[in-house]
Design an enzyme around this catalytic site. Structure first.
Site, PDB file in Angstrom:
ATOM      1  N   CYS A 123     -16.185 -39.713  -1.309  1.00  0.00           N
ATOM      2  CA  CYS A 123     -15.063 -39.144  -0.555  1.00  0.00           C
ATOM      3  C   CYS A 123     -14.998 -39.654   0.879  1.00  0.00           C
ATOM      4  CB  CYS A 123     -15.124 -37.621  -0.592  1.00  0.00           C
ATOM      5  SG  CYS A 123     -16.703 -36.933  -0.094  1.00  0.00           S
ATOM      6  N   CYS A 131     -13.697 -37.759  -4.605  1.00  0.00           N
ATOM      7  CA  CYS A 131     -15.095 -38.151  -4.782  1.00  0.00           C
ATOM      8  C   CYS A 131     -15.290 -39.180  -5.891  1.00  0.00           C
ATOM      9  CB  CYS A 131     -15.948 -36.910  -5.053  1.00  0.00           C
ATOM     10  SG  CYS A 131     -15.853 -35.679  -3.734  1.00  0.00           S
ATOM     11  N   LYS A 196     -22.662 -27.144  -7.490  1.00  0.00           N
ATOM     12  CA  LYS A 196     -21.847 -27.260  -6.274  1.00  0.00           C
ATOM     13  C   LYS A 196     -20.461 -26.697  -6.566  1.00  0.00           C
ATOM     14  CE  LYS A 196     -19.926 -30.595  -3.015  1.00  0.00           C
ATOM     15  NZ  LYS A 196     -19.952 -31.979  -2.525  1.00  0.00           N
ATOM     16  N   GLU A 233     -25.075 -26.127 -15.476  1.00  0.00           N
ATOM     17  CA  GLU A 233     -24.973 -27.401 -14.742  1.00  0.00           C
ATOM     18  C   GLU A 233     -26.341 -27.843 -14.228  1.00  0.00           C
ATOM     19  OE1 GLU A 233     -22.851 -29.717 -13.570  1.00  0.00           O
ATOM     20  OE2 GLU A 233     -20.811 -28.961 -13.781  1.00  0.00           O
ATOM     21  N   LYS A 248     -25.030 -25.115  -3.637  1.00  0.00           N
ATOM     22  CA  LYS A 248     -24.195 -25.362  -2.456  1.00  0.00           C
ATOM     23  C   LYS A 248     -22.833 -24.721  -2.673  1.00  0.00           C
ATOM     24  CE  LYS A 248     -22.106 -29.136   0.045  1.00  0.00           C
ATOM     25  NZ  LYS A 248     -21.873 -30.555   0.098  1.00  0.00           N
TER      26      LYS A 248
HETATM   27  C1  PBG Z   1     -18.526 -34.254  -0.490  1.00  0.00           C
HETATM   28  C2  PBG Z   1     -19.355 -33.350   0.338  1.00  0.00           C
HETATM   29  C3  PBG Z   1     -18.946 -32.152   0.895  1.00  0.00           C
HETATM   30  C4  PBG Z   1     -20.012 -31.664   1.641  1.00  0.00           C
HETATM   31  C5  PBG Z   1     -21.046 -32.563   1.506  1.00  0.00           C
HETATM   32  N1  PBG Z   1     -20.635 -33.603   0.675  1.00  0.00           N
HETATM   33  C6  PBG Z   1     -17.698 -31.420   0.909  1.00  0.00           C
HETATM   34  C7  PBG Z   1     -16.688 -31.494  -0.113  1.00  0.00           C
HETATM   35  O1  PBG Z   1     -16.967 -31.416  -1.302  1.00  0.00           O
HETATM   36  O2  PBG Z   1     -15.524 -31.595   0.302  1.00  0.00           O
HETATM   37  C8  PBG Z   1     -19.977 -30.403   2.421  1.00  0.00           C
HETATM   38  C9  PBG Z   1     -20.920 -30.290   3.534  1.00  0.00           C
HETATM   39  C10 PBG Z   1     -20.618 -29.155   4.431  1.00  0.00           C
HETATM   40  O3  PBG Z   1     -19.560 -28.489   4.311  1.00  0.00           O
HETATM   41  O4  PBG Z   1     -21.437 -28.904   5.315  1.00  0.00           O
HETATM   42  N2  PBG Z   1     -19.133 -34.883  -1.512  1.00  0.00           N
END
Ligand code: PBG
Length: 326
Positions: A123, A131, A196, A233, A248
């Site tokens: 991304c 992504c 995630k 997952e 996350k």
């Molecule tokens: C994208 C990615 C994201 C974060 C880390 N890698 C955000 C998203 O999925 O848009 C978020 C990190 C954060 O919010 O501190 N692969």
């Protein structure tokens, strides 16, 4: 009539020594991983307004910053590139001279002992901000996996210590493991962003990486409503060979952390994301909370729920704050 409790929990809370002796959960400097945002083609640091204290670092200052982080007592970093060379597939991310590969080399050369982790996604390198590769208005899972294989090999060649795929593609761990092993990197561990969620808590991160992204990631990130799916997952990623699992965001997902902890013997990480950080900073700036106490309590909650590792923008503060009481 005198009411008499049948058991007195307060007996072990009477003195500080008793409380310390019976304490279950601790924090240590070994728990933390600091995210760093590195931008190419800028000459001075750019403050990320929604995340006070966090900057986008110019590529030219990365070496100095890594030395500073190490001397502040943080031993692991995860690198995010802020690219000026975006295209529809994110090809800069697997270019051996691309931003991500350069950042890994700079960080390892600056402090060889530092554990350098790459955030492996697209991304930050795609012009559309998704992504992976787009076909028919959605991210093409399997085409993205092929590019991910190229990306992780490029990172491994640049000297990365650990791979951390965050794109939520199905089969990403098996693809990565196969690619690394075939290219001679069977010793490089994979920390999967295994559970995630499609979360509003990532809002400030989008500003941090200057993503052009508009829309949602609902066709690849998980629905926050689904706890059983989150466990499935992570179990799938373990079966595919992940070395470390991750949940996350953090604080809104402690039940998911506890559930994975109960079902896996692997080390488990949590990512306290940008929105969680921004909310604490904003409340502290408004004078309505004690920032340090809130952050320490939040970290203890992650560990109590079952996490071993914590990715947090507070990592440098935390190693300063923790004493024998934490
Ligand atoms: C994208 C990615 C994201 C974060 C880390 N890698 C955000 C998203 O999925 O848009 C978020 C990190 C954060 O919010 O501190 N692969």
């Amino acid at each position: 009539m005198t009411a008499t409790p049948s058991f007195r929990f307060r007996r072990l809370r009477r003195t500080q020594v008793l409380r310390d002796l019976t304490r279950q959960t601790y924090l240590s400097a070994n728990d933390f991983i600091l995210p760093l945002f590195i931008e190419e083609q800028i000459t001075s640091a750019v403050a990320i307004e929604s995340m006070p204290g966090v900057n986008r670092i110019p590529e030219g200052e990365l070496a100095k910053r890594v030395q500073q982080v190490w001397s502040n007592g943080v031993k692991a970093i995860i690198l995010f590139g802020v690219s000026h060379n975006k295209d529809d597939s994110g090809s800069d991310s697997w270019d051996e001279h691309g931003l991500l590969a350069r950042c890994i080399k700079i960080a390892k050369a600056a402090v060889p002992e530092m554990l350098v982790i790459s955030d492996n996604c697209f991304c930050e390198y795609t012009d559309h901000g998704h992504c992976g590769v787009i076909s028919e208005n959605d991210v093409d899972n399997d085409a993205t996996l092929e590019n991910l294989q190229k990306q992780v090999i490029s990172c491994a060649r640049a000297g990365v210590d650990m791979i951390a795929p965050s794109g939520m593609m199905d089969g990403m761990i098996a693809s990565i493991r196969q690619a690394l092993d075939t290219a001679g990197f069977s010793h490089i561990p994979v920390m999967s962003y295994s559970s995630k969620f499609a979360s509003a808590f990532y809002g400030p991160f989008r500003e941090a990486v200057d993503s052009n992204f508009k829309g949602t990631r609902n066709t690849y990130q998980q629905d926050p409503a689904n706890g059983r799916e989150a466990l499935a997952e992570s179990m799938q990623d373990e079966a595919e060979g992940a070395d470390i699992l991750m949940v996350k965001p953090g604080l809104a997902y402690l039940d998911v952390i506890a559930d994975i902890r109960a079902h896996s013997a692997l080390p488990l990480a949590v990512y306290q994301v940008s929105g969680e950080y921004a909310m604490i900073k904003a409340a502290a700036a408004a004078g309505v909370i004690d920032e340090k106490a809130i952050v320490l309590e939040t970290m203890i909650a992650f560990k109590r729920a079952g996490c071993d590792l914590i990715i947090t923008y507070y990592a440098e503060d935390l190693v300063q704050w923790i004493s024998r009481d934490y």
